[in-house]
Design a protein around this motif. Structure first.
Motif, PDB file in Angstrom:
ATOM      1  N   ARG A  18       0.756  -1.226   0.081  1.00  0.00           N
ATOM      2  CA  ARG A  18       0.017   0.053   0.201  1.00  0.00           C
ATOM      3  C   ARG A  18       1.012   1.365   0.101  1.00  0.00           C
ATOM      4  O   ARG A  18       0.308   2.246  -0.528  1.00  0.00           O
ATOM      5  CB  ARG A  18      -1.136   0.023   1.130  1.00  0.00           C
ATOM      6  N   ARG A  53     -10.083 -10.904  -0.935  1.00  0.00           N
ATOM      7  CA  ARG A  53     -10.579 -10.260  -2.014  1.00  0.00           C
ATOM      8  C   ARG A  53     -10.800  -8.936  -1.976  1.00  0.00           C
ATOM      9  O   ARG A  53     -10.395  -7.946  -2.704  1.00  0.00           O
ATOM     10  CB  ARG A  53     -11.873 -10.960  -2.647  1.00  0.00           C
ATOM     11  N   LYS A  54     -11.272  -8.382  -0.715  1.00  0.00           N
ATOM     12  CA  LYS A  54     -11.231  -7.034  -0.691  1.00  0.00           C
ATOM     13  C   LYS A  54     -10.023  -6.160  -0.486  1.00  0.00           C
ATOM     14  O   LYS A  54      -9.808  -5.219  -1.065  1.00  0.00           O
ATOM     15  CB  LYS A  54     -12.122  -6.706   1.116  1.00  0.00           C
ATOM     16  N   LEU A  56      -7.155  -7.240  -1.894  1.00  0.00           N
ATOM     17  CA  LEU A  56      -6.278  -7.012  -3.141  1.00  0.00           C
ATOM     18  C   LEU A  56      -6.881  -5.963  -3.911  1.00  0.00           C
ATOM     19  O   LEU A  56      -6.308  -5.407  -4.919  1.00  0.00           O
ATOM     20  CB  LEU A  56      -6.662  -8.586  -3.807  1.00  0.00           C
ATOM     21  N   LYS A  57      -8.052  -5.740  -4.102  1.00  0.00           N
ATOM     22  CA  LYS A  57      -8.837  -4.628  -4.754  1.00  0.00           C
ATOM     23  C   LYS A  57      -7.893  -3.304  -4.619  1.00  0.00           C
ATOM     24  O   LYS A  57      -7.958  -2.218  -5.294  1.00  0.00           O
ATOM     25  CB  LYS A  57     -10.185  -4.482  -4.627  1.00  0.00           C
ATOM     26  N   SER A  58      -7.245  -3.189  -3.494  1.00  0.00           N
ATOM     27  CA  SER A  58      -6.842  -1.886  -3.042  1.00  0.00           C
ATOM     28  C   SER A  58      -5.076  -2.014  -3.100  1.00  0.00           C
ATOM     29  O   SER A  58      -4.501  -1.025  -3.220  1.00  0.00           O
ATOM     30  CB  SER A  58      -7.127  -1.198  -1.744  1.00  0.00           C
ATOM     31  N   LEU A  62      -1.575  -5.317  -9.558  1.00  0.00           N
ATOM     32  CA  LEU A  62      -2.383  -5.769 -10.929  1.00  0.00           C
ATOM     33  C   LEU A  62      -1.156  -5.334 -12.033  1.00  0.00           C
ATOM     34  O   LEU A  62      -1.294  -4.127 -12.226  1.00  0.00           O
ATOM     35  CB  LEU A  62      -3.588  -5.222 -10.929  1.00  0.00           C
ATOM     36  N   THR A  71      -4.328  -0.392  -9.795  1.00  0.00           N
ATOM     37  CA  THR A  71      -5.376  -0.659  -9.071  1.00  0.00           C
ATOM     38  C   THR A  71      -6.498  -0.586  -9.853  1.00  0.00           C
ATOM     39  O   THR A  71      -7.663  -0.941  -9.303  1.00  0.00           O
ATOM     40  CB  THR A  71      -5.436   0.186  -7.576  1.00  0.00           C
ATOM     41  N   PRO A  73      -9.397  -1.033 -12.722  1.00  0.00           N
ATOM     42  CA  PRO A  73     -10.076  -2.186 -13.390  1.00  0.00           C
ATOM     43  C   PRO A  73      -9.713  -2.223 -14.815  1.00  0.00           C
ATOM     44  O   PRO A  73      -9.215  -1.426 -15.393  1.00  0.00           O
ATOM     45  CB  PRO A  73     -11.507  -2.021 -13.352  1.00  0.00           C
TER      46      PRO A  73
END
Length: 102
Positions: A18, A53-54, A56-58, A62, A71, A73
């Motif tokens: 982060r 899952r929550k 990893l989205k932040s 990716l 980060t 989509p």
């Protein structure tokens, strides 16, 4: 002689990820690409599935087809080569394989 052992928890890894400033660092891109499967597996062992899952989205783990971290989509498609000028919009195949458990 002293021997120092340190344990890095999944929470420590998430905290470090982060803190990455995507606009300044390119060395992280290669590291994440090289160790994506191991990184995701390690985080999977440290968190409950729902929480992971929550989280990893932040995280900027990716990797896109143009080898940038994001980060945002992105798309997953076997036809990404039809848009060679838009590689930033598609997930890198190595990451896609690593994330198949999600």
């Amino acid at each position: 002689s002293y021997r120092i052992e340190a344990v890095v928890s999944a929470q420590n890894v998430v905290q470090h990820l982060r803190s990455i400033d995507l606009s300044k660092s390119s060395s992280h891109h290669e590291t994440v690409a090289q160790y994506s499967r191991e990184l995701l597996s390690y985080l999977k062992d440290g968190y409950r599935f729902k929480d992971l899952r929550k989280i990893l989205k932040s995280l900027p783990i990716l990797l896109t087809m143009d080898k940038s971290l994001t980060t945002a989509p992105v798309y997953s498609s076997e036809f990404s080569m039809l848009l060679p000028n838009h590689k930033h919009l598609f997930i890198h195949p190595d990451i896609e394989k690593s994330a198949s458990f999600l």
